[in-house]
Design an enzyme around this catalytic site. Structure first.
Site, mmCIF file in Angstrom:
data_model
loop_
_atom_site.group_PDB
_atom_site.id
_atom_site.type_symbol
_atom_site.label_atom_id
_atom_site.label_comp_id
_atom_site.label_asym_id
_atom_site.label_seq_id
_atom_site.Cartn_x
_atom_site.Cartn_y
_atom_site.Cartn_z
ATOM 1 N N GLU A 24 37.558 11.784 -32.798
ATOM 2 C CA GLU A 24 37.761 11.864 -31.350
ATOM 3 C C GLU A 24 39.233 12.032 -30.985
ATOM 4 O O GLU A 24 39.578 12.748 -30.047
ATOM 5 C CB GLU A 24 37.166 10.624 -30.667
ATOM 6 C CG GLU A 24 35.644 10.554 -30.730
ATOM 7 C CD GLU A 24 35.075 10.211 -32.097
ATOM 8 O OE1 GLU A 24 35.843 9.698 -32.951
ATOM 9 O OE2 GLU A 24 33.884 10.450 -32.328
ATOM 10 N N HIS A 79 25.559 2.793 -27.416
ATOM 11 C CA HIS A 79 25.028 4.018 -26.820
ATOM 12 C C HIS A 79 24.692 3.749 -25.365
ATOM 13 O O HIS A 79 23.740 4.295 -24.822
ATOM 14 C CB HIS A 79 23.787 4.508 -27.582
ATOM 15 C CG HIS A 79 24.072 4.892 -29.008
ATOM 16 N ND1 HIS A 79 24.106 3.975 -30.021
ATOM 17 C CD2 HIS A 79 24.369 6.087 -29.571
ATOM 18 C CE1 HIS A 79 24.395 4.596 -31.167
ATOM 19 N NE2 HIS A 79 24.569 5.874 -30.922
HETATM 20 C C1 LIG Z 1 33.385 7.191 -33.542
HETATM 21 C C2 LIG Z 1 32.035 7.835 -33.557
HETATM 22 N N1 LIG Z 1 31.910 9.109 -33.180
HETATM 23 C C3 LIG Z 1 30.708 9.701 -33.155
HETATM 24 C C4 LIG Z 1 29.586 9.008 -33.511
HETATM 25 C C5 LIG Z 1 28.225 9.670 -33.450
HETATM 26 N N2 LIG Z 1 27.713 9.845 -34.809
HETATM 27 C C6 LIG Z 1 26.877 8.959 -35.368
HETATM 28 S S1 LIG Z 1 26.553 9.331 -36.941
HETATM 29 C C7 LIG Z 1 27.490 10.726 -36.904
HETATM 30 C C8 LIG Z 1 27.611 11.567 -38.119
HETATM 31 C C9 LIG Z 1 28.077 10.797 -39.306
HETATM 32 O O1 LIG Z 1 28.032 11.607 -40.436
HETATM 33 P P1 LIG Z 1 28.430 11.072 -41.856
HETATM 34 O O2 LIG Z 1 29.648 10.218 -41.760
HETATM 35 O O3 LIG Z 1 28.484 12.225 -42.754
HETATM 36 O O4 LIG Z 1 27.246 10.083 -42.259
HETATM 37 P P2 LIG Z 1 25.710 10.431 -42.539
HETATM 38 O O5 LIG Z 1 25.003 10.282 -41.231
HETATM 39 O O6 LIG Z 1 25.639 11.807 -43.068
HETATM 40 O O7 LIG Z 1 25.245 9.411 -43.491
HETATM 41 C C10 LIG Z 1 28.047 10.885 -35.642
HETATM 42 C C11 LIG Z 1 28.885 12.012 -35.228
HETATM 43 C C12 LIG Z 1 29.764 7.663 -33.887
HETATM 44 N N3 LIG Z 1 28.714 6.902 -34.263
HETATM 45 N N4 LIG Z 1 30.978 7.109 -33.914
#
Ligand SMILES: Cc1ncc(C[n+]2csc(CCOP(=O)(O)OP(=O)(O)O)c2C)c(N)n1
Ligand SMILES: [Mg+2]
Lengths: 413, 358
Positions: free
Chosen positions: B93, B163
């Protein structure tokens, strides 16, 4: 001082030849070539494995043999995790819980990394690592209680499903914001080091999470603080709909350790034996040498990101199928366990039947249990209730008396 | 309202409107009527299409925006405008907002998405110390006025801590940015286009609970609604209610119920929280003599406190009762206790009655 003193001689020589410069951190050699360090090397960081894709031991495998007992426990936990995922996922589809995230495709990282740790090692998870808790003895009932947010949930129904945590099992409570756990993990590790504990910290992060500032802060802190922390990045190819090619242009994640002065390794995340061996060795180094370690486990998120996502909108079904079937970490490990004569079809049927029965039962129990009482809405904001919350609680209770129809009947007031 | 019309007349871009709407506009009526039934998510999507279409130096980016975004607000944009102007960013972000500031500083419209308002905090430094002070600290040599940060906020019924939050008050404490929150699809489209084209950085919070629930006739073409102008959306004499975003529909229900009991409520949509339209609120309170403010965010330090203080300063002698605040509790946003946490219709109704009876 003798002119033949070799250190003195070296210094004089390097000064006159100007081949290297003293600079904090050691001598820096000079070069007359105007040459940039390439962004990536020609050869990608290799991926350590023990088993081939059919679950056969490689001839030249470097690994420590695991006992039958441990191997069977790893396998059984992988199956239990898989089944918990499919049944709680179904429960969400039926509207019985509000949300769910599966670890499908990542069972080996979940369980085998946990198996390589001691119970004193402290875990700071992202959210796709419930297998670590399962391995440590968090019961299926405890998982279900959290997902249903009932009065037995240690988080008191305050967080969304899958936000588990267990102080008893050294597993910090999950928080949704990505990567925030990583710098915290370094602080926890520093404390373990100061207390001279025979333990390290293990913290998990996704490929997406490595883009957050907190990831970079934590690697640098860990290196500078000589903190015994093992970073495990589950590189599963996707962060929701964002493919790793849009996430970073480095050769994945392991290579990033280098820039922070942290030893790192890439491992086949779908090879439970490789994960087990890697994490075991990593924790030994972390504890004995007071250094962080970065592990990049290559894997794949077989399920959609969460129950709010449909991953077929952004990725090919063939890709999902390939990882789900041909590269399935549970099947692969089963083949190896079977090849040792430690597992049979019969054992498989019994295990699945027992876990399934247990799951259906715990879900029923969790669903029937009351929600946490209203007082829990106000408790734990601070260690004790300040004036504003005491006032708000009194006022809310009066409102409930006036408008009971506005409030869910399953929360005891 | 008259001021609103004047602003609209001079600033609005009227393009691609249906004939009916154009006629309405020519006759000088606010574009509150006409158009197609559209939900809030599609209204945002339309605004983004128009922004990209009407200014070749505009960009839309953020986590997962390419495939349409986790709420589908950016659907179809990459197909129409290409992946150089509509793109996924890495999951970061502070990177998104910092990048947006730089893009905006070069004379572009940078339309950044933060996936959830709950995840805007890694970008807080970029917003508060950078975007907000970019113009001031350089003596107006530089500005990042082309930056608009869109982010879904607020309760959804099952969002728990991360959320559900309504972090608007943090941003209302920052001179140099604007904070805007729409209540409905038609408002969302017109206000978002104004934010994008406003020469100041703007944080635009979208009530995610309404993305699909709120459906309204939305003019198909390009139109803007004025910033820093509140709107009286329901006239009344006994008490003024001020709110924004999703909370307005809860407040509206309370007004309807109060009316049945003979209390006439005036409901004001603030729309822009920073800089806010004190005059409209003041004028209403001068008429009614009473004020109630309602928001989902915790009551302590919420933006309701600012409104209350300002109105007490301006209308002290006219007030017939203390200003009432019906807001979220001073706890993190809870999952199973959400119905208890929220400022419900009945909590508002009770406060209306208590204030009128005071
Ligand atoms: C600071 C923040 N930004 C955005 C999100 C929304 N979000 C939740 S999971 C995710 C993707 C995470 O991907 P990754 O780290 O590759 O983990 P995976 O889900 O693939 O295990 C996002 C963008 C969040 N939870 N926290
Ligand atoms: Mg990932």
């Amino acid at each position: 001082m003798h002119c033949c003193d070799s250190a003195f001689f070296d210094n004089v020589l390097s000064y006159f030849l100007l081949q290297e410069m003293d600079f904090p951190g050691g001598k820096v050699a000079f070069t007359s070539k105007l040459e940039f360090i390439p962004g990536n090397s020609d050869r990608r960081v290799p991926c350590y494995r023990v088993l081939d894709q059919y679950g056969r031991l490689l001839n030249d495998a470097h690994f420590e043999q695991v006992s039958e007992e441990v191997a069977v426990k790893i396998y059984s936990n992988m199956v239990a995790l898989q089944m918990m995922d499919s049944i709680l996922y179904e429960a969400q589809r039926q509207g019985r819980i509000s949300f769910y995230v599966t670890s499908m495709g990542e069972e080996a990282i979940n369980i085998a990394s946990a198996a390589a740790l001691s119970d004193d090692d402290v875990v700071l998870p992202q959210y796709r690592e419930p297998g670590v808790l399962l391995w440590r003895g968090f019961t299926l009932q405890e998982f279900a209680n959290q997902c249903f947010g009932n009065k037995f949930d240690y988080g008191k129904g305050r967080q969304m499903p899958i936000h588990y945590g267990s102080n008893k099992l050294n597993y910090f409570t999950i928080s949704s914001p990505i990567a925030t756990q990583l710098p915290q993990a370094v602080g926890v590790a520093y404390s373990l080091k100061m207390d001279k504990k025979e333990a390290c910290v293990v913290t998990y992060v996704g490929d997406g999470g490595t883009s957050e500032g907190d990831f970079h802060a934590s690697l640098n802190f860990a290196a500078v603080m000589d903190a015994p922390v093992v970073f495990i990045c589950r590189n599963n190819g996707w962060a929701i709909s964002t493919h790793i090619t849009e996430q970073f242009r480095s050769d994945g994640v392991a290579i990033k350790g280098r820039a922070y002065g942290i030893p790192s390794i890439r491992v086949d995340g779908n090879d439970a034996l490789a994960v087990y061996n890697t994490v075991k060795r990593a924790r030994e180094i972390a504890i004995n040498e007071h250094t962080p370690i970065l592990i990049e486990a290559l894997t794949y998120r077989v399920g959609s990101h969460s129950t709010s996502d449909d991953s077929t909108k952004y990725r090919p079904i063939d890709e999902i199928e390939c990882w789900k079937m041909e590269r399935n970490p549970v099947n692969k490990f089963r083949k190896w366990v079977e090849s040792n004569g430690w597992w049979s079809d019969e054992a498989e049927v019994d295990l699945r039947a027992a876990v399934r029965k247990k799951l259906l039962q715990v879900i029923q129990n969790a669903e029937k249990a009351e929600k946490p009482p209203l007082a829990e809405l106000f408790a734990d904001v601070y260690d004790s209730l300040p004036l504003n919350l005491r006032e708000q609680e009194t006022e809310l209770r009066e409102t409930i008396k006036r408008h009971p129809e506005d409030y869910p009947s399953d929360v005891p007031v | 309202m008259a001021a609103a019309l004047r602003r609209l007349g001079s600033a609005a871009h009227w393009r691609g409107f249906s004939t009916a709407c154009q006629e309405i506009n020519k006759s000088g009526i606010h574009p509150q009527h006409g158009g197609k039934a559209t939900n809030l998510c599609s209204a945002i999507n339309q605004a983004l299409h128009i922004a990209l279409e009407s200014d070749p130096r505009s960009y839309v980016f953020g986590e997962d925006v390419s495939f349409g975004g986790v709420f589908r607000c950016t659907t179809g944009l990459v197909d129409q405008f290409g992946k150089n102007r509509v793109f996924n960013t890495p999951l970061c972000e502070q990177g998104i907002v910092g990048f947006g500031i730089g893009l905006a500083a070069m004379g572009n419209q940078a339309i950044a998405e933060i996936q959830f308002a709950d995840y805007i905090f890694p970008a807080f430094d970029q917003i508060v110390n950078e975007a907000a002070k970019f113009r001031y600290r350089s003596g107006n040599q530089f500005n990042c006025g082309g930056l608009t940060i869109r982010s879904p906020y607020g309760a959804v019924g099952h969002g728990g801590h991360y959320h559900s939050q309504s972090p608007e008050a943090f941003f209302c404490h920052v001179p140099g940015i604007k904070v805007v929150i729409p209540r409905s699809p038609r408002q969302a489209k017109g206000l978002l286009l104004s934010c994008i084209r406003d020469p100041n950085p703007v944080v635009f919070f979208e009530p995610k609970w309404l993305y699909r629930q709120s459906i309204e006739q939305v003019p198909e073409g390009d139109y803007m609604l004025p910033l820093s102008e509140a709107e009286v959306i329901r006239e009344g004499n006994d008490i003024t209610l001020v709110g924004w975003g999703a909370q307005l529909s809860v407040m509206e229900q309370a007004c309807v119920d109060a009316e049945k009991e003979g209390i006439s409520c005036e409901l004001v949509d603030l729309k822009t929280l920073l800089p806010w339209d004190k005059e409209t609120v003041e004028a209403s309170v001068r008429k009614t003599g009473r004020l109630l403010i309602s928001h989902e965010a915790p009551v302590t330090g919420g933006f309701g406190a600012e409104i209350s203080a300002s109105i007490v300063e301006r209308c002290f002698l006219r007030l017939e009762a203390p200003v009432a605040r019906v807001c979220g509790l001073d706890t993190p946003f809870p999952l199973v206790f959400e119905p208890f946490y929220l400022p419900t219709k009945n909590k508002i109704l009770d406060a209306i009655k208590a204030t009128v009876k005071y």
